[in-house]
Design a protein around this motif. Structure first.
Motif, PDB file in Angstrom:
ATOM      1  N   TYR A  14     -52.729  63.310 -13.373  1.00  0.00           N
ATOM      2  CA  TYR A  14     -52.146  61.724 -13.907  1.00  0.00           C
ATOM      3  C   TYR A  14     -53.139  60.903 -14.609  1.00  0.00           C
ATOM      4  O   TYR A  14     -53.324  59.880 -15.078  1.00  0.00           O
ATOM      5  CB  TYR A  14     -51.216  61.531 -13.305  1.00  0.00           C
ATOM      6  CG  TYR A  14     -50.847  60.014 -13.520  1.00  0.00           C
ATOM      7  CD1 TYR A  14     -49.764  59.598 -13.701  1.00  0.00           C
ATOM      8  CD2 TYR A  14     -51.493  58.930 -12.476  1.00  0.00           C
ATOM      9  CE1 TYR A  14     -48.270  58.310 -14.629  1.00  0.00           C
ATOM     10  CE2 TYR A  14     -50.789  57.422 -12.727  1.00  0.00           C
ATOM     11  CZ  TYR A  14     -49.212  56.860 -13.971  1.00  0.00           C
ATOM     12  OH  TYR A  14     -48.861  56.571 -13.948  1.00  0.00           O
ATOM     13  N   HIS A  15     -54.775  60.910 -13.565  1.00  0.00           N
ATOM     14  CA  HIS A  15     -55.921  60.195 -13.657  1.00  0.00           C
ATOM     15  C   HIS A  15     -56.011  60.009 -15.006  1.00  0.00           C
ATOM     16  O   HIS A  15     -56.732  59.255 -15.349  1.00  0.00           O
ATOM     17  CB  HIS A  15     -56.108  59.551 -12.284  1.00  0.00           C
ATOM     18  CG  HIS A  15     -55.622  59.261 -11.096  1.00  0.00           C
ATOM     19  ND1 HIS A  15     -54.960  58.312 -11.046  1.00  0.00           N
ATOM     20  CD2 HIS A  15     -55.430  60.119  -9.682  1.00  0.00           C
ATOM     21  CE1 HIS A  15     -54.023  57.969  -9.610  1.00  0.00           C
ATOM     22  NE2 HIS A  15     -54.413  59.216  -9.588  1.00  0.00           N
ATOM     23  N   TYR A  16     -56.364  61.324 -14.791  1.00  0.00           N
ATOM     24  CA  TYR A  16     -57.587  61.705 -16.200  1.00  0.00           C
ATOM     25  C   TYR A  16     -56.758  61.500 -17.494  1.00  0.00           C
ATOM     26  O   TYR A  16     -58.094  61.327 -18.197  1.00  0.00           O
ATOM     27  CB  TYR A  16     -57.571  63.201 -15.822  1.00  0.00           C
ATOM     28  CG  TYR A  16     -58.125  64.014 -14.669  1.00  0.00           C
ATOM     29  CD1 TYR A  16     -58.730  62.313 -13.919  1.00  0.00           C
ATOM     30  CD2 TYR A  16     -57.736  65.112 -13.549  1.00  0.00           C
ATOM     31  CE1 TYR A  16     -59.337  63.333 -12.942  1.00  0.00           C
ATOM     32  CE2 TYR A  16     -58.245  65.227 -12.925  1.00  0.00           C
ATOM     33  CZ  TYR A  16     -58.904  64.421 -12.036  1.00  0.00           C
ATOM     34  OH  TYR A  16     -59.801  64.870 -10.719  1.00  0.00           O
ATOM     35  N   VAL A  17     -55.709  61.246 -17.715  1.00  0.00           N
ATOM     36  CA  VAL A  17     -54.591  61.561 -19.003  1.00  0.00           C
ATOM     37  C   VAL A  17     -55.653  60.009 -18.796  1.00  0.00           C
ATOM     38  O   VAL A  17     -55.282  59.310 -20.089  1.00  0.00           O
ATOM     39  CB  VAL A  17     -53.782  61.874 -19.208  1.00  0.00           C
ATOM     40  CG1 VAL A  17     -52.650  60.738 -20.199  1.00  0.00           C
ATOM     41  CG2 VAL A  17     -53.194  63.247 -19.271  1.00  0.00           C
ATOM     42  N   ASN A  18     -54.768  58.917 -18.456  1.00  0.00           N
ATOM     43  CA  ASN A  18     -55.285  57.482 -18.681  1.00  0.00           C
ATOM     44  C   ASN A  18     -56.819  57.285 -18.586  1.00  0.00           C
ATOM     45  O   ASN A  18     -56.888  56.131 -18.940  1.00  0.00           O
ATOM     46  CB  ASN A  18     -54.032  56.788 -17.230  1.00  0.00           C
ATOM     47  CG  ASN A  18     -53.088  57.180 -17.027  1.00  0.00           C
ATOM     48  OD1 ASN A  18     -52.384  57.143 -18.430  1.00  0.00           O
ATOM     49  ND2 ASN A  18     -52.040  57.226 -16.043  1.00  0.00           N
TER      50      ASN A  18
END
Length: 349
Positions: A14-18
């Motif tokens: 979730y963090h990496y996509v953002n």
């Protein structure tokens, strides 16, 4: 707009996509995510999500290839079945999809198995290896335990093929009152007798690495390299009390990271885990992917996921300069998934 797909990842994806989406250069991407659980939180960061089938081998590769063709995927960032996917990189290239994975199959296979990887590095002057034995029977375990304790080590063990802390235990003969322990916190500690008794229930079991317990500071070093494995930066992250981490400058650990990069040539984003014992940093493992705590490391000002994506697309990435001396932590964050009610249904309330 380029299309990026992440297959079954951890929730931190979730963090990496953002981080990739909110890059400092304004590059635009569309994200696709798949997982067997359609409500997995990592998918909530993606523009398109689908349920991933629980198949293996060639059936999984066929699913991946079909998914890439159907959606016109430009870059595939796998976590699940990395070895299988790496072995089939040419098939993805034929349909125009790049894959952000280490495609040195021997190296990747070694990194996925602690015994193989330790043996591949022993005697090369790259990094110190803990004293260890690999056992497959209860009697081998008993012998390994005797040898390590006689050498003056506390002892721990972990399966040779396991991610993160799965299967990790510390042998402690001074656990205390078992009844009192039942009322306390769940721990990773167990006794020699309990372990031996459990292992004795099987004639043979999957490879178990028995090793010296490393007693001092633990570091997770997040590394960024180009497509050829040339190291661009390394950022040591020290685990402290509870959820506190320190992004620290350490010439010793940076030099260690450079030696690993020069000898292994791991591309894109990877993670080196070391723990000190008596002043010596010893290797725990190397993860050939973005680490679970990478989003904390990115507080250094280096957007590792985005720069790794740039490298995977064959674009030039200049060595970034991280900020060190940062103390950091993290909190739970509520993430809204799809509403279970339609707007029309809500109007009836």
């Amino acid at each position: 707009m380029r299309k990026i797909w992440l297959n079954r990842w951890f929730s931190v994806a979730y963090h990496y996509v953002n981080l990739i989406r909110n890059n400092e250069e304004g590059a635009r991407f569309e994200f696709y995510g798949t997982h067997p659980n359609i409500d997995h939180v990592s998918l909530s960061a993606c523009d398109v999500k689908e349920t991933e089938p629980t198949v293996e081998g060639e059936a999984y590769i066929e699913f991946c290839l079909d998914f890439c063709v159907r959606h016109g995927i430009d870059l595939f960032i796998p976590r699940l079945h990395m070895e299988l996917i790496a072995a089939n990189v040419p098939r993805f290239e034929e349909i125009g999809t790049r894959v952000m994975v280490c495609d040195d199959l021997e190296l990747l296979g070694n990194m996925m198995n602690k015994e193989k990887f330790y043996r591949s590095l022993e005697g090369r002057g790259v990094v110190d290896i803990p004293d260890y034995r690999v056992v497959r029977t209860a009697e081998e375990f008993a012998q390994a335990y005797r040898e390590l304790t006689e050498a003056g080590h506390r002892v721990c063990f972990k399966p040779t093929e396991a991610e993160g802390g799965m299967g990790f235990r510390i042998i402690n003969e001074d656990i205390g009152d078992p009844l009192k322990a039942l009322y306390g916190w769940v721990t990773l500690e167990t006794t020699y007798e309990e372990t031996y008794r459990t292992l004795s229930t099987a004639e043979r079991f999957d490879d178990l690495m028995i090793m010296e317990m490393l007693e001092d500071e633990e570091y997770s070093i997040d590394c960024l390299a180009d497509a050829s494995g040339e190291l661009l930066t390394a950022i040591p992250r020290r685990k402290s009390e509870g959820r506190v981490y320190h992004l620290e400058y350490s010439e010793e650990l940076l030099a260690l990271s450079r030696r690993i990069a020069e000898n292994c040539r791991i591309p894109y984003a990877f993670n080196v885990q070391v723990k000190y014992n008596k002043g010596v940093p010893k290797l725990l493992e190397i993860n050939p992917r973005m680490s679970g705590g990478l989003y904390i490391t990115c507080l250094s000002g280096v957007n590792v996921p985005y720069l790794a994506v740039k490298a995977a697309f064959g674009e030039e990435v200049r060595p970034p300069k991280p900020e060190f001396g940062i103390k950091a932590s993290y909190v739970e964050q509520a993430v809204r998934l799809d509403s279970i009610y339609s707007r029309e249904a809500m109007s009836d309330f």
